[in-house]
Design a protein around this motif. Sequence first.
Motif, mmCIF file in Angstrom:
data_model
loop_
_atom_site.group_PDB
_atom_site.id
_atom_site.type_symbol
_atom_site.label_atom_id
_atom_site.label_comp_id
_atom_site.label_asym_id
_atom_site.label_seq_id
_atom_site.Cartn_x
_atom_site.Cartn_y
_atom_site.Cartn_z
ATOM 1 N N GLU A 103 0.847 -1.133 0.037
ATOM 2 C CA GLU A 103 0.082 0.040 -0.026
ATOM 3 C C GLU A 103 0.722 1.161 0.122
ATOM 4 O OE1 GLU A 103 -2.660 -0.108 3.180
ATOM 5 O OE2 GLU A 103 -3.750 -1.929 2.508
ATOM 6 N N GLY A 105 3.482 1.823 -1.890
ATOM 7 C CA GLY A 105 4.004 2.238 -3.070
ATOM 8 C C GLY A 105 5.405 1.627 -3.243
ATOM 9 N N TYR A 106 5.907 1.926 -4.486
ATOM 10 C CA TYR A 106 7.230 1.260 -5.060
ATOM 11 C C TYR A 106 7.981 2.421 -5.351
ATOM 12 C CZ TYR A 106 4.597 -2.921 -4.494
ATOM 13 O OH TYR A 106 4.217 -4.059 -4.132
ATOM 14 N N ARG A 131 1.322 3.412 -8.873
ATOM 15 C CA ARG A 131 2.039 2.907 -7.465
ATOM 16 C C ARG A 131 3.434 3.290 -7.245
ATOM 17 N NH1 ARG A 131 -0.662 -0.985 -4.979
ATOM 18 N NH2 ARG A 131 -2.662 -1.845 -5.945
#
Length: 202
Positions: A103, A105-106, A131
């Motif tokens: 959740e 993100g990356y 994301r």
Amino acid sequence: MAYVRRAQWDQHYAQDRGFRRVGQTERALLAEHAPAPANGRALDAGCGTGELAAYLGELGYLVDAVDFAENALARARAEWADAVGVRWLCLNIAQDDPAELSEDGYDLIALRLVYPFLGDRQRVMHALAGRLRPGGAIVVITPLAACTPADRRDIALDEDEIRILTERWQTVERYDADGLAVLVLHGPSWTATPRSLPRQRI
């Protein structure tokens, strides 16, 4: 090799088949142009047997390694049992509920030898771009059609496909890794009008 169903990919990996190993040039480019920040997270989308995911873990990322072929993940878990910071997930990034993904993100989303197989490419890339953490990058590593035999054209991208892939990104860096194109994409601009190919570095 125009696989379209999960069962076909499962059979591919069950037969002890795989894909091109991650080369030293790819490793060096990722280390230089996608270094792991503090508490960095990476998503390896279509991780196959896990070599890239394990390497991203070595770079310092916490990695979500995702594939929809159970046999690929079984081999990855066995071959890279000692991989640090890697979480193996069975998931189709194009269709399945992404609830298992981070959740938070990356910082890096990698699609190695995966993009040509995506059905609705624009939709998938839009979802993945959503994301990314601020300053994060999507890295697409792909064979080029010009260097690929005609009977394997479906695994590669031509220059028009690359232009479509890159046209809504603020910055694009392009490198060669022993015949593979490595595209480092920063700053998604999905509400912007498509424009000519952004800045590239060869």
